[in-house]
Design a protein around this motif. Sequence first.
Motif, PDB file in Angstrom:
ATOM      1  N   LYS A   3     -46.439   3.706  17.428  1.00 48.85           N
ATOM      2  CA  LYS A   3     -47.236   2.508  17.716  1.00 48.85           C
ATOM      3  C   LYS A   3     -47.396   1.642  16.465  1.00 48.85           C
ATOM      4  CE  LYS A   3     -51.243   1.056  20.431  1.00 48.85           C
ATOM      5  NZ  LYS A   3     -50.439   0.441  21.505  1.00 48.85           N
ATOM      6  N   ILE A   4     -47.506   2.293  15.302  1.00 51.43           N
ATOM      7  CA  ILE A   4     -47.566   1.534  14.047  1.00 51.43           C
ATOM      8  C   ILE A   4     -46.288   0.720  13.866  1.00 51.43           C
ATOM      9  CG2 ILE A   4     -47.631   1.715  11.526  1.00 51.43           C
ATOM     10  CD1 ILE A   4     -49.263   4.320  11.893  1.00 51.43           C
ATOM     11  N   VAL A   5     -45.147   1.390  14.057  1.00 50.51           N
ATOM     12  CA  VAL A   5     -43.852   0.735  13.879  1.00 50.51           C
ATOM     13  C   VAL A   5     -43.665  -0.412  14.887  1.00 50.51           C
ATOM     14  CG1 VAL A   5     -41.353   1.095  14.082  1.00 50.51           C
ATOM     15  CG2 VAL A   5     -42.761   2.753  12.847  1.00 50.51           C
ATOM     16  N   ALA A   6     -44.216  -0.250  16.070  1.00 55.88           N
ATOM     17  CA  ALA A   6     -44.069  -1.263  17.119  1.00 55.88           C
ATOM     18  C   ALA A   6     -45.073  -2.403  16.988  1.00 55.88           C
ATOM     19  CB  ALA A   6     -44.222  -0.606  18.491  1.00 55.88           C
ATOM     20  N   ALA A   7     -46.078  -2.249  16.140  1.00 55.71           N
ATOM     21  CA  ALA A   7     -47.150  -3.241  16.041  1.00 55.71           C
ATOM     22  C   ALA A   7     -46.624  -4.574  15.525  1.00 55.71           C
ATOM     23  CB  ALA A   7     -48.249  -2.729  15.118  1.00 55.71           C
ATOM     24  N   PRO A  48     -67.868  -1.081  10.111  1.00 58.39           N
ATOM     25  CA  PRO A  48     -66.668  -1.898  10.339  1.00 58.39           C
ATOM     26  C   PRO A  48     -65.387  -1.084  10.195  1.00 58.39           C
ATOM     27  CG  PRO A  48     -68.214  -3.027   8.893  1.00 58.39           C
ATOM     28  CD  PRO A  48     -68.721  -1.628   9.047  1.00 58.39           C
ATOM     29  N   VAL A  49     -64.498  -1.219  11.165  1.00 55.15           N
ATOM     30  CA  VAL A  49     -63.250  -0.465  11.139  1.00 55.15           C
ATOM     31  C   VAL A  49     -62.142  -1.326  11.747  1.00 55.15           C
ATOM     32  CG1 VAL A  49     -63.764   0.675  13.336  1.00 55.15           C
ATOM     33  CG2 VAL A  49     -62.139   1.721  11.763  1.00 55.15           C
ATOM     34  N   ARG A  50     -60.971  -1.329  11.115  1.00 56.54           N
ATOM     35  CA  ARG A  50     -59.835  -2.101  11.622  1.00 56.54           C
ATOM     36  C   ARG A  50     -59.034  -1.223  12.573  1.00 56.54           C
ATOM     37  NH1 ARG A  50     -57.554  -6.699  10.711  1.00 56.54           N
ATOM     38  NH2 ARG A  50     -58.864  -7.101   8.872  1.00 56.54           N
ATOM     39  N   LEU A  51     -58.809  -1.726  13.780  1.00 61.73           N
ATOM     40  CA  LEU A  51     -58.159  -0.947  14.827  1.00 61.73           C
ATOM     41  C   LEU A  51     -56.965  -1.675  15.434  1.00 61.73           C
ATOM     42  CD1 LEU A  51     -61.302   0.248  16.856  1.00 61.73           C
ATOM     43  CD2 LEU A  51     -60.090   1.499  15.055  1.00 61.73           C
ATOM     44  N   LEU A  52     -56.009  -0.884  15.897  1.00 61.67           N
ATOM     45  CA  LEU A  52     -54.935  -1.401  16.731  1.00 61.67           C
ATOM     46  C   LEU A  52     -55.466  -1.625  18.148  1.00 61.67           C
ATOM     47  CD1 LEU A  52     -51.774   0.713  15.845  1.00 61.67           C
ATOM     48  CD2 LEU A  52     -51.866  -1.783  15.926  1.00 61.67           C
ATOM     49  N   ARG A  53     -54.901  -2.603  18.814  1.00 56.22           N
ATOM     50  CA  ARG A  53     -55.338  -2.925  20.169  1.00 56.22           C
ATOM     51  C   ARG A  53     -54.878  -1.856  21.170  1.00 56.22           C
ATOM     52  NH1 ARG A  53     -56.840  -8.443  20.361  1.00 56.22           N
ATOM     53  NH2 ARG A  53     -56.324  -9.531  18.424  1.00 56.22           N
ATOM     54  N   ASN A  54     -55.808  -1.356  21.961  1.00 56.73           N
ATOM     55  CA  ASN A  54     -55.522  -0.451  23.081  1.00 56.73           C
ATOM     56  C   ASN A  54     -56.727  -0.499  24.028  1.00 56.73           C
ATOM     57  OD1 ASN A  54     -57.438   1.020  21.660  1.00 56.73           O
ATOM     58  ND2 ASN A  54     -56.251   2.923  21.613  1.00 56.73           N
ATOM     59  N   LYS A  55     -56.815   0.391  24.972  1.00 55.03           N
ATOM     60  CA  LYS A  55     -57.938   0.350  25.916  1.00 55.03           C
ATOM     61  C   LYS A  55     -59.278   0.549  25.209  1.00 55.03           C
ATOM     62  CE  LYS A  55     -59.898   2.449  30.065  1.00 55.03           C
ATOM     63  NZ  LYS A  55     -61.218   2.643  29.413  1.00 55.03           N
ATOM     64  N   GLU A  86     -57.144   5.877  24.891  1.00 48.06           N
ATOM     65  CA  GLU A  86     -58.562   6.187  24.693  1.00 48.06           C
ATOM     66  C   GLU A  86     -58.903   6.534  23.246  1.00 48.06           C
ATOM     67  OE1 GLU A  86     -60.855   5.706  26.776  1.00 48.06           O
ATOM     68  OE2 GLU A  86     -59.731   5.470  28.658  1.00 48.06           O
ATOM     69  N   GLY A  87     -57.893   6.686  22.401  1.00 47.94           N
ATOM     70  CA  GLY A  87     -58.134   7.067  21.017  1.00 47.94           C
ATOM     71  C   GLY A  87     -58.423   5.885  20.108  1.00 47.94           C
ATOM     72  N   GLU A  88     -59.087   6.182  18.988  1.00 47.77           N
ATOM     73  CA  GLU A  88     -59.355   5.190  17.946  1.00 47.77           C
ATOM     74  C   GLU A  88     -58.146   5.160  17.008  1.00 47.77           C
ATOM     75  OE1 GLU A  88     -62.560   4.501  14.279  1.00 47.77           O
ATOM     76  OE2 GLU A  88     -62.954   6.011  15.812  1.00 47.77           O
ATOM     77  N   LEU A  89     -57.521   3.998  16.864  1.00 48.33           N
ATOM     78  CA  LEU A  89     -56.273   3.875  16.112  1.00 48.33           C
ATOM     79  C   LEU A  89     -56.495   2.994  14.891  1.00 48.33           C
ATOM     80  CD1 LEU A  89     -53.861   3.265  19.131  1.00 48.33           C
ATOM     81  CD2 LEU A  89     -54.582   5.453  18.141  1.00 48.33           C
ATOM     82  N   THR A  96     -54.076  -6.030  15.037  1.00 51.99           N
ATOM     83  CA  THR A  96     -55.233  -5.276  14.543  1.00 51.99           C
ATOM     84  C   THR A  96     -56.411  -6.234  14.381  1.00 51.99           C
ATOM     85  OG1 THR A  96     -54.897  -5.609  12.149  1.00 51.99           O
ATOM     86  CG2 THR A  96     -53.675  -3.800  13.207  1.00 51.99           C
ATOM     87  N   LEU A  97     -57.611  -5.677  14.426  1.00 54.96           N
ATOM     88  CA  LEU A  97     -58.806  -6.502  14.270  1.00 54.96           C
ATOM     89  C   LEU A  97     -59.935  -5.636  13.707  1.00 54.96           C
ATOM     90  CD1 LEU A  97     -59.769  -9.460  14.952  1.00 54.96           C
ATOM     91  CD2 LEU A  97     -60.840  -8.471  16.974  1.00 54.96           C
TER      92      LEU A  97
END
Length: 312
Positions: free
Chosen positions: A211-215, A229-236, A274-277, A220-221
Motif C-alpha cells: 500500500k505504501i508503494v501504491a500510494a 496528531p498522526v499522519r495516516l494513509l486513506r482507508n476505511k 480497519e487498521g491504522e496506517l 496521507t493526511l
Amino acid sequence: MNQRIQQLFNIEFPIIQAGMIWCSGWRLAAAVSNAGGLGIIGAGSMHPETLKEHLQKCKAATTKPFAVNVPMLYPEMKEIIDLIIQENVKIVFTSAGNPATWTSHLKAHGITVVHVVSSVKFAKKAELAGVDAVVAEGFEAGGHNGREETTTLVLIPMVREAISIPLIAAGGVANGRSMLAAEALGADGVQIGSRFAASAESSAHQNFKNKIVAAGEGETLLTMKKLTPVRLLRNKFFQDVIELEKRGGTSQEMEALLGKRRAKKGMFEGDMEEGELEIGQVAASINKIQPAAEIVREIWEEYLQVKKSLCG
C-alpha cells in the motif's frame, strides 16, 4: 555533510533509520547498521520481554552500532530503560515526552541520547536537558506528529539557529536529493522512516508495504488532532476518523474509535481497511520494495552525485 553524526554514532553515513512502530524490528535495524547507517529498533510496540529478544538478535546480527527508540509515554518505561542498560545499548532515541526525565540517567550509564522534537521550543528544552543530538521532524513525517504543523523546510533552519548540538532532519526525506536539501538547511544528518518501512527487512505486513508503494500524492493526511496528531494513509478507518472530526467529535469519542491494537491491526497484521496506517507524505515517491542496504547505498550515491553536479 560534516562528520558530526558519523563521529557521534561511529557510523559510515549520516543516515538514520527511524524507530517506527510495528516496522522497526531487529532485522531492519541490523541491516541498516550493517550497510553503514544507524539502525533503530522501535520499542514503542514492544513489551520488555519482546524488546529483549530483539536486542539480543540484533547484537547477534551486527557488530555495528544500533539504537533503540523509546516513546516516553510508554507505560512500562522504567522496565524498558532498565533493560536497555542491562543489555548494554549504547544509543537511545527518546520521543513523545520530556527529555529531562531520563536523559541524565541514561547518560550516567554511558548512553548517547537523542531526542525527537517538532518545534524550536522543544529543541531548546532537549538541549538544556543534556541530550547529545536532536531529531527535528517536520509536518510531512508519518506517524505521530507535532501540533504546530511546521514543515521540514521551515523547521530545520530555525532549530539550527536555536541549538548548537548535532541536528538530524526528519520528515519528507527519502533520497539523496532531499538529504542534500536537509544539509543546506543546516542538518548534520537525516532520519528516514517511510522508505525503510517499505524495505524487505521491515517487520511491517506485506499488505502495508504494498500500500505504501501504491500510494499517490495526497493520500496521507494529519488526523486525530484532538487526541494525538498522526499522519495516516486513506482507508476505511481513516474515513471514519475524518467523519468523526467533521461532526465535531470529542477526544473521548476519538479514543473509543481508535480503541486498542488499531496500529498493529493495520501495519503488522495487514488489515488495510480497519487498521491504522501511519506513513509520511513522501510515500508518494516510493515505488518499490528494496533491501535496506540497497536503500542506504542509493541514498548516499545520489547525495554525492547531486552535490557534485551543483558544486560544478
